[in-house]
Design a protein around this motif. Structure first.
Motif, PDB file in Angstrom:
ATOM      1  N   ARG A 109       0.811  -1.222   0.000  1.00 10.20           N
ATOM      2  CA  ARG A 109       0.000   0.000   0.000  1.00 10.20           C
ATOM      3  C   ARG A 109       0.844   1.272   0.000  1.00 10.20           C
ATOM      4  O   ARG A 109       0.330   2.362  -0.223  1.00 10.20           O
ATOM      5  N   LEU A 110       2.136   1.155   0.257  1.00  6.68           N
ATOM      6  CA  LEU A 110       3.000   2.325   0.300  1.00  6.68           C
ATOM      7  C   LEU A 110       3.265   2.858  -1.110  1.00  6.68           C
ATOM      8  O   LEU A 110       3.475   2.088  -2.039  1.00  6.68           O
ATOM      9  N   GLU A 111       3.259   4.164  -1.246  1.00 10.92           N
ATOM     10  CA  GLU A 111       3.512   4.789  -2.540  1.00 10.92           C
ATOM     11  C   GLU A 111       4.959   4.515  -2.965  1.00 10.92           C
ATOM     12  O   GLU A 111       5.891   4.612  -2.166  1.00 10.92           O
ATOM     13  N   GLY A 112       5.126   4.134  -4.223  1.00  8.67           N
ATOM     14  CA  GLY A 112       6.452   3.907  -4.779  1.00  8.67           C
ATOM     15  C   GLY A 112       6.955   2.483  -4.654  1.00  8.67           C
ATOM     16  O   GLY A 112       8.006   2.150  -5.186  1.00  8.67           O
ATOM     17  N   VAL A 113       6.211   1.618  -3.965  1.00  8.32           N
ATOM     18  CA  VAL A 113       6.627   0.223  -3.827  1.00  8.32           C
ATOM     19  C   VAL A 113       6.180  -0.534  -5.069  1.00  8.32           C
ATOM     20  O   VAL A 113       5.003  -0.538  -5.413  1.00  8.32           O
ATOM     21  N   SER A 114       7.143  -1.165  -5.752  1.00 13.96           N
ATOM     22  CA  SER A 114       6.796  -1.869  -6.988  1.00 13.96           C
ATOM     23  C   SER A 114       6.587  -3.364  -6.777  1.00 13.96           C
ATOM     24  O   SER A 114       5.827  -3.988  -7.502  1.00 13.96           O
TER      25      SER A 114
END
Length: 133
Positions: A109-114
């Motif tokens: 859910r964290l932004e930028g985690v691919s």
């Protein structure tokens, strides 16, 4: 797995020009080989040559293996985090469940985690034994 896949790929990739070191990890039915190149080695040329070596080595792998592939990782360009969980009560099955269903979902859910991967622990398996009649 380690002997039939990882060692085979490791031996094949040993011929790569500019290769400094190979680190191999085998777990959960997967082989991961990290190749370190000497300073000044042309990455694009090494990637192309590595891809050709893997294409040739594929015929040496056991039937049913997925095709090996190569990707480039530059530690300065990507942020990586590795979390190790060790359960106090030694319940590795629950530890994997918790990592996959709680920790993994929170990271996703964290932004930028691919990508988030869970390795190790115990998973439920179902064994089917057929009787010939």
């Amino acid at each position: 797995m380690e002997e039939l896949v990882t060692k085979t790929l490791e031996d094949s990739l040993g011929a790569l020009k500019g290769l400094k070191n190979i680190e191999a990890v085998t777990r959960d039915g997967k082989s991961l080989l990290l190749l370190e190149l000497h300073w000044g080695t042309d990455i694009e040329v090494a990637l192309h040559e590595c891809s050709e070596i893997l294409d040739s080595a594929e015929q040496l792998l056991p039937y049913g293996c997925e095709s090996p592939f190569v990707t480039s990782v530059s530690p300065g360009n990507e942020a990586n985090i590795e979390v190790c969980m060790i359960p106090r009560d030694k319940d590795m099955k629950y530890c994997r469940y918790f990592a996959k269903n709680e920790i993994c979902r929170r990271f996703q859910r964290l932004e930028g985690v691919s990508e988030v991967c869970v390795y190790g622990g115990f998973e439920n398996e179902l064994h089917v034994i057929l009787e010939r009649t």
